[in-house]
Scaffold this motif. Structure first.
Motif, short mmCIF file in Angstrom:
data_model
loop_
_atom_site.label_atom_id
_atom_site.label_comp_id
_atom_site.label_asym_id
_atom_site.label_seq_id
_atom_site.Cartn_x
_atom_site.Cartn_y
_atom_site.Cartn_z
N THR A 167 -0.59 -0.25 5.31
CA THR A 167 0.75 0.35 5.46
C THR A 167 1.82 -0.73 5.52
O THR A 167 2.87 -0.63 4.91
CB THR A 167 0.79 1.19 6.76
N ASP A 168 1.49 -1.76 6.28
CA ASP A 168 2.40 -2.89 6.41
C ASP A 168 2.68 -3.51 5.04
O ASP A 168 3.82 -3.82 4.69
CB ASP A 168 1.74 -3.91 7.36
N TYR A 169 1.61 -3.63 4.27
CA TYR A 169 1.73 -4.21 2.93
C TYR A 169 2.63 -3.33 2.05
O TYR A 169 3.52 -3.81 1.36
CB TYR A 169 0.33 -4.35 2.32
N ARG A 215 6.25 -3.65 2.94
CA ARG A 215 6.84 -4.90 2.44
C ARG A 215 7.10 -4.83 0.93
O ARG A 215 8.13 -5.29 0.45
CB ARG A 215 5.93 -6.09 2.78
N MET A 216 6.18 -4.21 0.21
CA MET A 216 6.37 -4.05 -1.25
C MET A 216 7.57 -3.15 -1.52
O MET A 216 8.36 -3.38 -2.43
CB MET A 216 5.12 -3.45 -1.89
N SER A 217 7.68 -2.11 -0.69
CA SER A 217 8.79 -1.17 -0.86
C SER A 217 10.12 -1.88 -0.60
O SER A 217 11.08 -1.72 -1.36
CB SER A 217 8.60 0.00 0.10
N GLY A 230 11.23 -3.80 -3.37
CA GLY A 230 11.52 -3.05 -4.61
C GLY A 230 10.40 -3.08 -5.61
O GLY A 230 10.62 -2.94 -6.82
N ARG A 231 9.19 -3.30 -5.11
CA ARG A 231 8.05 -3.40 -6.04
C ARG A 231 7.00 -2.33 -5.75
O ARG A 231 5.82 -2.52 -5.95
CB ARG A 231 7.41 -4.79 -5.91
N ILE A 232 7.49 -1.20 -5.30
CA ILE A 232 6.56 -0.13 -4.93
C ILE A 232 5.79 0.40 -6.14
O ILE A 232 4.64 0.86 -6.03
CB ILE A 232 7.33 1.03 -4.22
N GLN A 233 6.42 0.24 -7.34
CA GLN A 233 5.74 0.71 -8.55
C GLN A 233 4.46 -0.07 -8.80
O GLN A 233 3.52 0.42 -9.44
CB GLN A 233 6.65 0.58 -9.79
N ALA A 234 4.44 -1.32 -8.32
CA ALA A 234 3.27 -2.16 -8.60
C ALA A 234 2.10 -1.85 -7.67
O ALA A 234 1.02 -2.42 -7.82
CB ALA A 234 3.67 -3.63 -8.46
N VAL A 235 2.30 -0.97 -6.72
CA VAL A 235 1.25 -0.69 -5.75
C VAL A 235 0.24 0.30 -6.34
O VAL A 235 0.62 1.32 -6.93
CB VAL A 235 1.87 -0.10 -4.45
N VAL A 258 -3.98 2.28 -2.69
CA VAL A 258 -3.19 1.70 -1.60
C VAL A 258 -2.23 2.73 -1.04
O VAL A 258 -2.11 2.90 0.17
CB VAL A 258 -2.42 0.46 -2.11
N LEU A 259 -1.61 3.47 -1.96
CA LEU A 259 -0.63 4.48 -1.52
C LEU A 259 -1.31 5.59 -0.73
O LEU A 259 -0.81 6.05 0.30
CB LEU A 259 0.10 5.06 -2.73
#
Lengths: 380, 229, 303
Positions: free
Chosen positions: A238-240, A243-245, A248-253, A257-258
């Protein structure tokens, strides 16, 4: 300077010569006698020049000797310290105190044997003489500092040189820092006891298996299950995601993971975490330097003066094997002592308070005594 | 008689002491601002260590405030008598030692005021944050340490001020001058001139001697954390 | 009759500039003792000595039959003191100052204090720092009187006060003395003020006690004489010649200032072939000035 003196001397002689500057007249020396006189003066000038050159050479020689004298060499145990002349005693005192920690533990260190420490405090204006082609560790303090800090830095530098003895061993990768006896064990305790991770707190509470794990000993390729509970692993993910969100890189998750982070899918979480390797799985023990140093130090103490040599010869062994080999003790015994020492340094907000109060009371009573002696004869 | 002495001391010091009491009340509350968890046991932000390290910044302020309170109470206690050249005090029908001790006792009572303010503030501060597992709040210990520090500072300065101005000037002047000489000239000049002083930072040495145990500065060096393991 | 204050051979030295030299002084109980002297003559220093604030280099002090400093606490409980400079705490109000003061004196008389407050028009709610000099003087005398002292020590109590306040202060003091029979030791350089109220007078100058005698002797004993044909030598005179000076343009006539004069001494002049032409009474102030002039060395007099 000497040349100037000679020139002045020659000029003065010429000017002082009878008839100098005067016109030709009866009774004045003839041309031949003047030439003879000039020849004799040339000889005198040559002699003066030679004397001046000799004086200059002597001065240069003395300066060179003096420059050589600014450098002093001090030996403390295996340490070789080059220092400006006049700072030898300072250097000896500081290095002796720093070496005192190591003296009983290190019988031989090739790294120390091949290193020259250059110590200047305060740094001299002339550079000290350093043997060509040698390994040098420069410890020059130009800024105003205190002996406490200088000693600490000297100790760290000795530890850093020592650590290079372990190059090529697995232990060096695990350790990767100067070999220094940690002094702030209360902070180590605080780090353990207040960790967000249950395995670290479990270690603080006395579970040696947990201590072994968080110190990075005896781990397999994927230590995440040992380090973190299922709940913590999910929070890790969740923490990861957060941080990605934020980046602005939530698309790369990845979808797994989601679903771990948002849906609480435990299996997904396990798949994600187990899929992560290396630096993406942060070890749970932060600021582990002092913790590991303490363990290494205990191993050296247990193993005696030959322990360091055994550590150097531990190439191919895992860190825990190397420590056990060097100390001659099982890693459980080492960990047990490690834990005991940290627990003994546990800070206590109330520890020492009664004693401090007693001291304050004593001083206050002393002041009451002095106050009561306040004299009536105040004026005049 | 003691009540009168206490009342007059309060009149002398209240303008200085009230701001210090407010500061003592506020300091614990300020020190925990922005710290503390949301109640979760495990957070990867290492809340506990963050609390400890966050408090670290504030630690010197507690001891400094205690010392300041002690200084204010001590200096105020003799202030009026010094101004009147002690003529009035000496014309009162009490032995000098008893008069001095009554004044000292009154000041000692006044040291409670900032200490109680800090104690209340510390309890409120401790109650205002959710402490993660492993951490505990120590408002009582902090308040006691605070009180002891005020008392010590007060007692030392009071005793100095109880002496004649000449004595006080001699003692403080010599102390300050010594520290000044040791600090400023110490290493840069003296150690440059005298080989024997090399490697000894004279001011550091002097300060180390000052906190010898059981020296008067021991209380300052204790654990001033409101929250700790 | 015992003495309220006894100083014997008191000596004290402050650097090179000033010293009390062998001061021996006796204040009989029940009297009003005027302590005269110019500024800087040592009056306040002497008072501080017997009030236990300064330590003499030598000599002994007894106040109210107790030694100083051993019996100082008991002495101070029976002494009302008004020092040279106001000594009250400026940040207190009058009533707070009175409460503070009364807590130290077991003989404090509340009714008497209230009466004095009314008589002297002292506002109890006024902050002391806002009191005028006159009001401060009244407060100080109130504090000294309301503790019902056996000995009042007043060091320049009316210095700088206007005549009305001065009269109020002195009247209150005299009323108290007439009621209780207390001893008063009052120091001043305002001679005429003491002339009316004192029984005894002591004169200080340059750290010496120049004279100490009953006021009547002081007032009546110092005379200005006009003498014609005065002898050069006066060693056998029955009086004490303080000074003599030839009158301008009057030939052999001289003006003499004498002490310990009595009318029967007129015959002395006939015996030495001189003629006493006139005897003039001096008031206290003139006598005081002449006394000081005669006590100083010639070099000091010329200054």
């Amino acid at each position: 300077m000497s040349r100037l003196v000679c020139a002045l001397l020659a000029g003065a002689i010429l000017l002082a010569a009878p008839g100098a500057g005067a016109g030709q007249s009866p009774g004045v020396p003839d041309r031949d006698s003047l030439i003879r006189r000039l020849d004799s003066l040339t000889v005198t000038l040559a002699a003066a020049r030679e004397a001046a050159d000799q004086a200059r050479a002597r001065r240069l020689r003395e300066e060179a000797e003096a420059r050589h004298a600014v450098t002093d060499t001090v030996f403390v145990g295996p340490l070789r310290i080059i220092t400006p002349s006049g700072q030898g005693e300072t250097a000896r005192e500081i290095f002796e105190e720093a070496w005192r920690d190591y003296d009983a533990l290190i019988a031989e260190s090739p790294a120390l044997d091949s290193t020259w420490f250059v110590f200047q405090w305060p740094a001299a204006s002339d550079p000290v003489f350093v043997p060509a082609g040698e390994k040098v560790r420069d410890l020059s303090y130009r800024i105003v500092t205190t002996p406490g800090r200088v000693k600490e830095t000297v100790r760290t530098n000795i530890g850093a040189v020592l650590a290079t003895d372990l190059a090529g061993t697995t232990l060096a990768e695990w350790f990767n820092q100067p070999v220094v006896l940690p002094r702030k064990l209360d902070m180590v305790y605080r780090t353990l006891a207040t960790s967000a991770t249950s395995s670290v707190r479990s270690c603080a509470a006395g579970t040696l298996v947990a201590c072994r794990s968080i110190l990075g000993l005896g781990l397999d390729d994927d230590p995440s299950d040992e380090w973190y509970t299922a709940e913590e692993r999910q929070e890790f993910v969740t923490d990861y995601v957060e941080r990605m969100s934020e980046a602005g890189r939530i698309q790369a998750v990845e979808p797994d993971v989601l679903s771990c982070a948002t849906g609480g899918d435990t299996d997904a979480c396990d798949r994600v975490v187990h899929g992560w390797t290396g630096p993406r799985i942060r070890p749970p023990l932060r600021r582990a330097a002092d913790s590991r140093n303490l363990l290494l130090w205990i191993a050296l103490e247990r193993g005696g003066r030959e322990a360091w040599a055994r550590l150097r010869a531990s190439a191919g062994m895992t860190p825990e094997e190397a420590l056990a080999f060097a100390s001659g003790a099982e890693d459980r015994a080492l960990l047990s002592e490690w834990h005991a020492r940290i627990t003994a340094a546990r800070p206590d907000a109330q520890a020492g308070l009664p004693r401090s109060l007693a001291v304050v009371l004593g001083w206050a009573l002393a002041m009451v005594f002095f106050t009561a002696r306040s004299t009536r004869w105040r004026l005049g | 008689m003691f009540r009168s002495v206490l009342y007059v001391h309060w009149k002398q010091v209240h303008l200085g002491l009230i701001p210090l009491m407010v500061a003592a009340f506020s300091l614990p509350l300020l020190s925990v601002q922005g710290l503390g968890g949301n109640g979760g046991v495990t957070s990867f932000n290492d809340t506990s260590l963050a609390i400890i390290q966050g408090l670290q910044v504030w630690l010197p302020f507690f001891s400094a405030l205690a010392a300041a309170s002690g200084v204010v109470i001590a200096l105020s206690s003799w202030n009026w008598d010094h101004q009147l050249n002690h003529v009035y005090a000496l014309s009162l029908p009490v032995p000098r030692w008893r008069y001095a001790l009554m004044k000292m006792g009154a000041g000692a009572v006044l040291t409670l005021f900032p200490a109680v303010a800090l104690w209340v503030g510390a309890h409120l501060a401790a109650a205002s944050i959710v402490l993660p597992e492993g951490l505990h709040a120590y408002p009582n210990a902090l308040a006691i340490r605070f009180l002891a520090t005020i008392l010590l500072t007060y007692a030392i300065l009071f005793a100095m001020a109880a002496g004649t101005v000449r004595t006080t000037m001699w003692v403080t002047g010599t102390g300050i001058l010594t520290l000044f000489i040791l600090g400023l000239i110490g290493n840069d000049l003296l150690a440059g001139q005298f080989e024997v002083l090399r490697g000894t930072h004279i001011l550091e040495w002097a300060l180390a001697k000052l906190d010898w145990v059981p020296g008067p500065l021991e209380i300052f060096l204790g654990n001033w954390r409101l929250i700790d393991v | 009759m015992s003495n309220a204050i006894e100083l014997k051979n008191l000596c004290w030295k402050a650097g090179k500039s000033f010293a009390l030299q062998d001061v021996s002084l006796v204040v009989p109980s029940g009297c009003i003792y005027g302590f005269l002297g110019p500024n800087g003559s040592g009056k306040t220093t002497t008072i501080r000595m017997f009030m236990g604030m300064m330590k003499p280099d030598s000599g002994s002090i007894r106040v109210l039959d107790r030694s100083v400093p051993e019996g100082m606490t008991e002495i101070l409980a029976r002494v009302g003191y008004v020092p040279e400079r106001p000594h009250v705490y400026p940040a207190l109000t009058v009533s707070e100052q009175i409460r503070w003061h009364r807590s130290f004196f077991s003989r404090w008389d509340d009714a008497w204090a209230a009466e004095l407050m009314g008589r002297l028009h002292v506002d109890p709610d006024m902050k002391i720092s806002r009191l005028s000099k006159g009001q401060t003087g009244k407060l100080l005398i109130l504090l000294a009187l309301a503790q019902r002292p056996e000995l009042l020590v007043l060091d320049e109590p009316t210095d700088g006060l206007d005549p009305v306040v001065r009269r109020d202060v002195l009247t209150a003091t005299l009323d108290y003395v007439s009621e209780t029979g207390a001893t008063v030791f009052i120091s001043s350089h305002l001679v005429h003020e003491l002339e009316r109220i004192c029984d005894w007078v002591g004169v200080m100058d340059h750290g010496h006690l120049v004279a100490q005698l009953p006021m009547n002797d002081f007032k009546n004993g110092i005379k200005r004489l006009r003498v014609t044909g005065a002898p050069a030598e006066t060693a056998d005179a029955p009086f004490h010649l303080l000074s003599r000076a030839r009158d301008n343009g009057t030939g052999s006539t001289e003006t003499w200032i004498v002490r310990d004069w009595e009318d029967t001494m007129r015959s002395y002049f006939a015996g030495v072939g001189a003629e006493l032409r006139d005897v003039v009474d001096l008031d206290l102030e003139d006598g005081f000035v002449e006394l000081l002039r005669s006590s100083r060395p010639a070099s000091a007099r010329e200054e």
